[in-house]
Design a protein around this motif. Structure first.
Motif, short mmCIF file in Angstrom:
data_model
loop_
_atom_site.label_atom_id
_atom_site.label_comp_id
_atom_site.label_asym_id
_atom_site.label_seq_id
_atom_site.Cartn_x
_atom_site.Cartn_y
_atom_site.Cartn_z
N GLY A 1 8.06 -4.28 -1.58
CA GLY A 1 8.47 -3.70 -2.86
C GLY A 1 9.69 -4.39 -3.41
N TYR B 1 6.78 -0.11 -5.14
CA TYR B 1 6.40 -0.51 -3.78
C TYR B 1 4.91 -0.25 -3.55
CZ TYR B 1 5.69 4.18 -1.87
OH TYR B 1 5.18 5.43 -1.61
N SER B 2 4.43 -0.80 -2.44
CA SER B 2 3.07 -0.54 -1.99
C SER B 2 3.06 -0.48 -0.47
CB SER B 2 2.11 -1.64 -2.46
OG SER B 2 0.81 -1.43 -1.88
N VAL C 1 -0.07 0.13 -6.04
CA VAL C 1 1.33 -0.16 -6.38
C VAL C 1 1.86 0.98 -7.24
CG1 VAL C 1 2.90 -1.81 -7.48
CG2 VAL C 1 0.84 -2.63 -6.32
N LEU D 1 2.26 -7.37 -3.28
CA LEU D 1 2.20 -6.43 -4.40
C LEU D 1 1.18 -6.86 -5.45
CD1 LEU D 1 6.00 -5.69 -5.01
CD2 LEU D 1 4.30 -4.08 -4.12
N GLN E 1 -2.26 -6.19 -4.40
CA GLN E 1 -2.51 -4.75 -4.45
C GLN E 1 -2.76 -4.28 -5.90
OE1 GLN E 1 -2.69 -1.99 -2.26
NE2 GLN E 1 -3.11 -3.62 -0.77
#
Ligand code: AHG
Ligand code: MN
Ligand code: MN
Length: 332
Positions: free
Chosen positions: A158, A170-171, A176, A282, A285
């Protein structure tokens, strides 16, 4: 009235398998560090936190006071919690072991404590980037190998963006999610759930002053991006000079960020472990892609903690196009 979701509640509700674990606590620790660093950045012009400390870091770059302050905050908040086995910071050459007086945990934290340092003194957005791995051998205290894992091994990543507002994005591998700091009561509130890269892309970000330093394939890609071909995309140029800020705008609007290799700087400028890999995690994602121009960033196993890498990340259609231009050049 829409529900007010704090980052604590979101983590508990959305990642039950982590909700009672060290990872959830670690994310809270990082959120607290973000609040403390934000408190300083919001007053950078008023407190003695501007300017250089007269030292240079492992990168040979002049350290700004805020670089060192952010580094110290991240270490002080995370080293004693028993959640980590080792840390790595842009601002310190060697790995940061967990002192023997503290219990060790099962996670690794890699971070760029203050990204965009050249923008601190001119009040332009800056950020913090972090990545979290599991320790390779739970029973051992952290070692260099723990921070030299490929980005595919990330369990979370993140960034914090200290901008018009302070955001934490963040993930943990389930999409995300973006949180905006409400300064009144010091809580990060869910403001951007399930971020996905929009199509078509709106922007491209690159330091065009370096055009003459790039390889012909990369120059052809930039010519294409800038509308010189029939099938060029219609994108606008935006370059802030803080990777986190450029990344965040492109994540929300669609686009590509490029920091190419140069004739005299074969690996480009940005660092694989704590800049490229967490942001590559990220962007994948969010439905995008990140490459060094020839292969996915997440597949690269670092050989050195501060290893640099060329970086292209954003909409897959654009990143795969620059790979094609570079492949064409390689085949000539
Ligand atoms: P850092 O402040 O952590 O060293 O990172 C600065 C990086 C990155 O934030 C940005 O994209 C890039 O440097 C800008 O480099 P140029 O000034 O060479 O364009
Ligand atoms: Mn940086
Ligand atoms: Mn930095």
């Amino acid at each position: 009235m829409s529900t007010v979701t704090t980052i604590e509640r979101f983590i508990l509700e959305h990642q039950p398998d982590f909700a009672r674990g060290e990872l959830t606590q670690l994310l809270y620790d990082i959120a607290l560090a973000a609040k403390i660093i934000a408190h300083k950045t919001n007053r950078a012009g008023l407190v003695d936190i501007l300017g250089e400390i007269g030292a240079t870091n492992v990168q040979g770059e002049k350290q700004q006071k805020l670089d060192v302050y952010a580094h110290d905050i991240m270490v002080q908040l995370c080293e004693h919690t028993g959640r980590l086995c080792v840390m790595l910071s842009e601002e310190q050459e060697e790995i940061i072991p967990i002192p023997a007086r503290y219990e060790k945990g099962s996670y690794v934290l890699v971070f760029d404590p203050l990204d965009g340092s050249s923008n601190i003194d001119v009040n332009v957005s800056i950020g913090t980037i972090f990545g979290i791995y599991r320790c390779l051998e739970d029973e051992r205290r952290g070692r260099l190998e723990d921070v030299l894992q490929p980005g595919r091994n990330l369990v979370a990543a993140g960034y914090v963006l200290y901008g018009a507002s302070t955001m934490l994005v963040y993930s943990t591998g389930q999409g995300v999610h973006g949180f905006t700091l409400n300064p009144e009561y010091g809580e990060f509130l869910l403001s951007h759930p399930n971020l996905r890269l929009p199509k078509p892309p709106a922007y491209y970000s690159v330091n065009a002053a370096y055009y003459s330093r790039w390889s012909p394939g990369v120059q052809r890609f930039l010519d294409w991006l800038e509308g010189k071909e029939d099938d060029s995309p219609s994108v606008s140029a935006r370059y802030i000079g803080s990777l986190v800020a450029d990344f965040h705008r492109n994540l929300l609007r669609g686009g590509i960020f490029c920091y190419p290799a140069e004739q005299k700087r074969k690996d480009g400028k940005l660092r694989l472990v704590y800049e490229a890999a967490p942001l590559a995690f990220l962007i994948e994602q969010a439905g995008g892609y990140a490459s060094d121009g020839r292969r996915p960033i997440l597949d690269i196993t670092p050989t050195h903690p501060h290893q640099r890498v060329a970086l292209y990340l954003g909409n897959r259609s654009l990143v795969e196009r620059v790979e094609a231009f570079i492949r064409q050049e390689d085949e000539q």
